[in-house]
Write a protein that holds these residues in place. Structure first.
Motif, PDB file in Angstrom:
ATOM      1  N   TYR A 255      31.135   7.027  45.036  1.00  0.00           N
ATOM      2  CA  TYR A 255      31.545   7.375  46.397  1.00  0.00           C
ATOM      3  C   TYR A 255      32.897   8.078  46.362  1.00  0.00           C
ATOM      4  CZ  TYR A 255      27.795   4.130  47.453  1.00  0.00           C
ATOM      5  OH  TYR A 255      26.569   3.509  47.510  1.00  0.00           O
ATOM      6  N   GLY A 256      32.958   9.239  47.029  1.00  0.00           N
ATOM      7  CA  GLY A 256      34.190  10.013  47.077  1.00  0.00           C
ATOM      8  C   GLY A 256      35.103   9.514  48.180  1.00  0.00           C
ATOM      9  N   LEU A 257      36.265   9.009  47.792  1.00  0.00           N
ATOM     10  CA  LEU A 257      37.226   8.476  48.755  1.00  0.00           C
ATOM     11  C   LEU A 257      38.238   9.554  49.126  1.00  0.00           C
ATOM     12  CD1 LEU A 257      37.933   4.952  47.181  1.00  0.00           C
ATOM     13  CD2 LEU A 257      36.235   5.591  48.917  1.00  0.00           C
ATOM     14  N   ALA A 258      38.518   9.667  50.412  1.00  0.00           N
ATOM     15  CA  ALA A 258      39.419  10.698  50.912  1.00  0.00           C
ATOM     16  C   ALA A 258      40.803  10.125  51.160  1.00  0.00           C
ATOM     17  CB  ALA A 258      38.874  11.302  52.189  1.00  0.00           C
ATOM     18  N   GLY A 259      41.801  10.964  50.924  1.00  0.00           N
ATOM     19  CA  GLY A 259      43.160  10.608  51.284  1.00  0.00           C
ATOM     20  C   GLY A 259      43.453  11.002  52.721  1.00  0.00           C
ATOM     21  N   SER A 260      44.716  11.046  53.062  1.00  0.00           N
ATOM     22  CA  SER A 260      45.111  11.370  54.439  1.00  0.00           C
ATOM     23  C   SER A 260      44.717  12.781  54.844  1.00  0.00           C
ATOM     24  CB  SER A 260      46.630  11.186  54.598  1.00  0.00           C
ATOM     25  OG  SER A 260      47.326  11.999  53.658  1.00  0.00           O
ATOM     26  N   ASP A 261      44.537  13.682  53.874  1.00  0.00           N
ATOM     27  CA  ASP A 261      44.155  15.061  54.166  1.00  0.00           C
ATOM     28  C   ASP A 261      42.641  15.249  54.214  1.00  0.00           C
ATOM     29  OD1 ASP A 261      43.602  14.653  51.527  1.00  0.00           O
ATOM     30  OD2 ASP A 261      44.673  16.410  50.788  1.00  0.00           O
ATOM     31  N   ARG A 262      41.865  14.131  54.109  1.00  0.00           N
ATOM     32  CA  ARG A 262      40.413  14.128  54.144  1.00  0.00           C
ATOM     33  C   ARG A 262      39.804  14.846  52.951  1.00  0.00           C
ATOM     34  NH1 ARG A 262      39.025  10.045  56.322  1.00  0.00           N
ATOM     35  NH2 ARG A 262      36.913  10.821  56.719  1.00  0.00           N
ATOM     36  N   GLN A 263      40.593  15.065  51.888  1.00  0.00           N
ATOM     37  CA  GLN A 263      40.075  15.619  50.645  1.00  0.00           C
ATOM     38  C   GLN A 263      39.779  14.478  49.681  1.00  0.00           C
ATOM     39  OE1 GLN A 263      39.516  18.930  50.229  1.00  0.00           O
ATOM     40  NE2 GLN A 263      40.265  19.289  52.312  1.00  0.00           N
ATOM     41  N   VAL A 264      38.725  14.648  48.878  1.00  0.00           N
ATOM     42  CA  VAL A 264      38.333  13.595  47.943  1.00  0.00           C
ATOM     43  C   VAL A 264      39.399  13.442  46.862  1.00  0.00           C
ATOM     44  CG1 VAL A 264      36.627  12.872  46.243  1.00  0.00           C
ATOM     45  CG2 VAL A 264      35.881  13.958  48.364  1.00  0.00           C
ATOM     46  N   SER A 265      39.883  12.211  46.701  1.00  0.00           N
ATOM     47  CA  SER A 265      40.900  11.926  45.689  1.00  0.00           C
ATOM     48  C   SER A 265      40.312  11.273  44.450  1.00  0.00           C
ATOM     49  CB  SER A 265      41.991  11.015  46.275  1.00  0.00           C
ATOM     50  OG  SER A 265      41.427   9.807  46.775  1.00  0.00           O
ATOM     51  N   SER A 266      39.165  10.600  44.589  1.00  0.00           N
ATOM     52  CA  SER A 266      38.528   9.946  43.440  1.00  0.00           C
ATOM     53  C   SER A 266      37.103   9.566  43.789  1.00  0.00           C
ATOM     54  CB  SER A 266      39.307   8.690  43.036  1.00  0.00           C
ATOM     55  OG  SER A 266      39.329   7.754  44.102  1.00  0.00           O
ATOM     56  N   SER A 272      34.204  -0.870  44.178  1.00  0.00           N
ATOM     57  CA  SER A 272      35.623  -0.508  44.293  1.00  0.00           C
ATOM     58  C   SER A 272      35.970   0.089  45.653  1.00  0.00           C
ATOM     59  CB  SER A 272      36.001   0.494  43.192  1.00  0.00           C
ATOM     60  OG  SER A 272      35.798  -0.057  41.912  1.00  0.00           O
ATOM     61  N   VAL A 273      35.000   0.134  46.574  1.00  0.00           N
ATOM     62  CA  VAL A 273      35.257   0.669  47.917  1.00  0.00           C
ATOM     63  C   VAL A 273      35.682  -0.481  48.826  1.00  0.00           C
ATOM     64  CG1 VAL A 273      34.295   1.877  49.908  1.00  0.00           C
ATOM     65  CG2 VAL A 273      33.564   2.508  47.586  1.00  0.00           C
ATOM     66  N   SER A 274      36.895  -0.392  49.374  1.00  0.00           N
ATOM     67  CA  SER A 274      37.371  -1.430  50.292  1.00  0.00           C
ATOM     68  C   SER A 274      37.210  -1.027  51.749  1.00  0.00           C
ATOM     69  CB  SER A 274      38.847  -1.745  49.999  1.00  0.00           C
ATOM     70  OG  SER A 274      39.641  -0.571  50.099  1.00  0.00           O
ATOM     71  N   ASP A 275      37.136   0.281  52.003  1.00  0.00           N
ATOM     72  CA  ASP A 275      36.990   0.787  53.368  1.00  0.00           C
ATOM     73  C   ASP A 275      35.954   1.905  53.358  1.00  0.00           C
ATOM     74  OD1 ASP A 275      37.167   1.736  55.922  1.00  0.00           O
ATOM     75  OD2 ASP A 275      39.304   2.251  55.846  1.00  0.00           O
ATOM     76  N   TRP A 276      34.751   1.591  53.856  1.00  0.00           N
ATOM     77  CA  TRP A 276      33.668   2.559  53.791  1.00  0.00           C
ATOM     78  C   TRP A 276      33.898   3.769  54.693  1.00  0.00           C
ATOM     79  CZ3 TRP A 276      30.261   2.565  50.030  1.00  0.00           C
ATOM     80  CH2 TRP A 276      30.037   1.371  49.334  1.00  0.00           C
ATOM     81  N   VAL A 279      34.863   7.037  52.842  1.00  0.00           N
ATOM     82  CA  VAL A 279      33.902   7.758  52.002  1.00  0.00           C
ATOM     83  C   VAL A 279      33.495   9.056  52.709  1.00  0.00           C
ATOM     84  CG1 VAL A 279      31.615   7.691  50.944  1.00  0.00           C
ATOM     85  CG2 VAL A 279      33.059   5.635  50.949  1.00  0.00           C
ATOM     86  N   VAL A 280      33.748  10.189  52.045  1.00  0.00           N
ATOM     87  CA  VAL A 280      33.404  11.484  52.651  1.00  0.00           C
ATOM     88  C   VAL A 280      32.367  12.254  51.843  1.00  0.00           C
ATOM     89  CG1 VAL A 280      35.640  11.699  53.804  1.00  0.00           C
ATOM     90  CG2 VAL A 280      35.331  12.656  51.501  1.00  0.00           C
ATOM     91  N   SER A 281      32.048  11.769  50.662  1.00  0.00           N
ATOM     92  CA  SER A 281      30.994  12.396  49.861  1.00  0.00           C
ATOM     93  C   SER A 281      30.421  11.356  48.913  1.00  0.00           C
ATOM     94  CB  SER A 281      31.528  13.609  49.081  1.00  0.00           C
ATOM     95  OG  SER A 281      32.506  13.204  48.138  1.00  0.00           O
ATOM     96  N   VAL A 282      29.256  11.672  48.367  1.00  0.00           N
ATOM     97  CA  VAL A 282      28.548  10.738  47.484  1.00  0.00           C
ATOM     98  C   VAL A 282      28.028  11.517  46.282  1.00  0.00           C
ATOM     99  CG1 VAL A 282      26.591   9.153  47.267  1.00  0.00           C
ATOM    100  CG2 VAL A 282      27.864   9.273  49.428  1.00  0.00           C
ATOM    101  N   ARG A 283      28.213  10.938  45.106  1.00  0.00           N
ATOM    102  CA  ARG A 283      27.695  11.538  43.865  1.00  0.00           C
ATOM    103  C   ARG A 283      26.566  10.641  43.351  1.00  0.00           C
ATOM    104  NH1 ARG A 283      32.246  13.328  39.961  1.00  0.00           N
ATOM    105  NH2 ARG A 283      32.310  14.982  41.537  1.00  0.00           N
ATOM    106  N   VAL A 284      25.387  11.230  43.153  1.00  0.00           N
ATOM    107  CA  VAL A 284      24.191  10.471  42.765  1.00  0.00           C
ATOM    108  C   VAL A 284      23.716  10.924  41.396  1.00  0.00           C
ATOM    109  CG1 VAL A 284      21.806   9.903  43.367  1.00  0.00           C
ATOM    110  CG2 VAL A 284      23.499  10.235  45.180  1.00  0.00           C
ATOM    111  N   ARG A 327      28.590  15.426  56.210  1.00  0.00           N
ATOM    112  CA  ARG A 327      29.037  16.479  57.125  1.00  0.00           C
ATOM    113  C   ARG A 327      29.904  15.957  58.250  1.00  0.00           C
ATOM    114  NH1 ARG A 327      23.420  19.997  57.719  1.00  0.00           N
ATOM    115  NH2 ARG A 327      23.564  21.060  55.686  1.00  0.00           N
ATOM    116  N   ASN A 328      29.596  14.763  58.749  1.00  0.00           N
ATOM    117  CA  ASN A 328      30.328  14.247  59.885  1.00  0.00           C
ATOM    118  C   ASN A 328      31.689  13.688  59.530  1.00  0.00           C
ATOM    119  OD1 ASN A 328      28.178  14.361  62.145  1.00  0.00           O
ATOM    120  ND2 ASN A 328      27.096  13.423  60.443  1.00  0.00           N
ATOM    121  N   ARG A 329      32.042  13.716  58.228  1.00  0.00           N
ATOM    122  CA  ARG A 329      33.335  13.205  57.817  1.00  0.00           C
ATOM    123  C   ARG A 329      34.184  14.219  57.071  1.00  0.00           C
ATOM    124  NH1 ARG A 329      32.012   7.018  55.675  1.00  0.00           N
ATOM    125  NH2 ARG A 329      31.207   6.234  57.669  1.00  0.00           N
ATOM    126  N   LEU A 330      33.601  15.368  56.763  1.00  0.00           N
ATOM    127  CA  LEU A 330      34.361  16.373  56.046  1.00  0.00           C
ATOM    128  C   LEU A 330      35.368  17.046  56.982  1.00  0.00           C
ATOM    129  CD1 LEU A 330      31.530  18.019  53.934  1.00  0.00           C
ATOM    130  CD2 LEU A 330      33.330  16.508  53.121  1.00  0.00           C
TER     131      LEU A 330
END
Length: 331
Positions: A255-266, A272-276, A279-284, A327-330
């Motif tokens: 799961y791609g976690l976004a920082g304050s700029d809504r860009q994926v940081s990791s 390891s996700v504490s706040d769903w 999550v702004v993207s998903v890698r499968v 899309r709704n979170r990017l």
């Protein structure tokens, strides 16, 4: 005097016969070798085609639901949940659209009892219902939405109605032949008492009428004991299990976690996700194997999300991966 006809050779000598048999055997061996090589090539190509086709279909199922996670139509306001949250049939895991993405790392929620490998990902969003159009206005205190034709919507389906002002979710109690959608209090999970729980606002005929898509994907064995991408759907309230794609042996989700700029940081695993909501993207990653055995020269070892996996019985294996933005979170 011995007749010359009697002196003519009849048949073959033993040496000539042995030479002819040897040449025939060599020719047959060459033909057999060519046939076996062609058959092996055909089997490998057929297995590869099926694996690639299954991989594309499996990824398409997942990508579509991931891409639309959290969608609720034109509505920008919080969703007004009119489902009966005190019912034994209600679980936030199933119906809470505010948590549109969630998952488990190599584990199952309590309601997934037949997972055999890999992760579980649960996705929720609204989807269009073709041909269902409201007729006239719907008052906020109404428990019925009139339609222009029979809905074709099964009784028990979770409905989301939406416009730019607001959106509401309820369970349809009308049958598919009715020209209405009704939010009666019966059913599972059923609805809150319509008399004291109105819609968020009055709607006109331009409202969007959508269906909740609440689905969990995981790997489990089908009735033939073949590893399969399976899906549990809560679209009609109760759990409904579906077999989607055979040959999916494992699934890993990051799961791609976004920082304050809504860009994926990791990208991290579900554990390891504490706040769903971050999550702004998903890698499968999907590991697919052929149903046929003995189609490759030796057992394959493939890199599956950083882990070396050896596939037994000389089955053909292929890893598929994709990174899908929600899309709704990017930004």
């Amino acid at each position: 005097m011995i007749s010359t006809l009697m002196q003519r050779q009849k048949g073959l000598s033993l040496v000539e016969l042995l030479v002819a048999m040897t040449l025939g055997l060599l020719l047959m061996a060459g033909i057999l070798q060519t046939f076996l090589a062609s058959k092996q090539t055909y089997s490998a190509n057929t297995a590869l085609s099926r694996v690639q086709e299954n991989g594309r279909f499996a990824m398409e199922f997942l990508s579509s639901d991931i891409r639309h996670a959290g969608y609720k139509g034109e509505c920008q306001a919080p969703l007004n949940n009119l489902l009966n949250e005190s019912s034994s049939g209600y679980k936030a895991d199933y119906f809470d659209l505010s948590q549109a993405v969630s998952g488990r790392t190599n584990a199952s929620p309590s309601w997934v009892t037949d997972r055999t490998a890999g992760d579980v990902i649960h996705l929720k969003h609204a989807v269009n219902i073709a041909g269902v159009t409201a007729s006239g206005n719907t008052l906020a205190n109404s428990n019925t939405i009139n339609l222009t034709a029979a809905s074709g919507v099964a009784q028990g389906t979770i409905i989301i109605v939406s416009d730019p002002v607001g959106c509401d979710m309820f369970q349809n109690r009308s049958n598919p032949n009715a020209q209405t959608l009704t939010r009666g209090a019966t059913g599972s999970p059923g609805n809150k008492n319509p008399g004291s729980n109105p819609f968020s606002h009055a709607y006109d005929s331009s409202m969007e009428i959508l269906r909740l898509q609440s689905v969990a994907y995981y790997v489990g064995n089908n009735a033939a004991n073949v590893p399969t991408l399976r899906r549990i759907s809560f679209t009609a309230g109760a759990a409904n299990k579906e077999d989607l794609i055979e040959g999916v042996q494992d699934i890993r989700v990051l799961y791609g976690l976004a920082g304050s700029d809504r860009q994926v940081s990791s990208y991290v695993s579900a554990s390891s996700v504490s706040d769903w909501s971050q999550v702004v993207s998903v890698r499968v990653y999907l590991l697919l194997v052929s149903a046929e055995t003995n189609v490759v020269a030796e057992n394959q070892t493939v890199d599956f999300n950083g882990v070396a996996v050896t596939v037994p019985n000389r089955r053909l294996a292929q890893v598929f991966s994709a990174t899908i933005g929600i899309r709704n979170r990017l930004p």
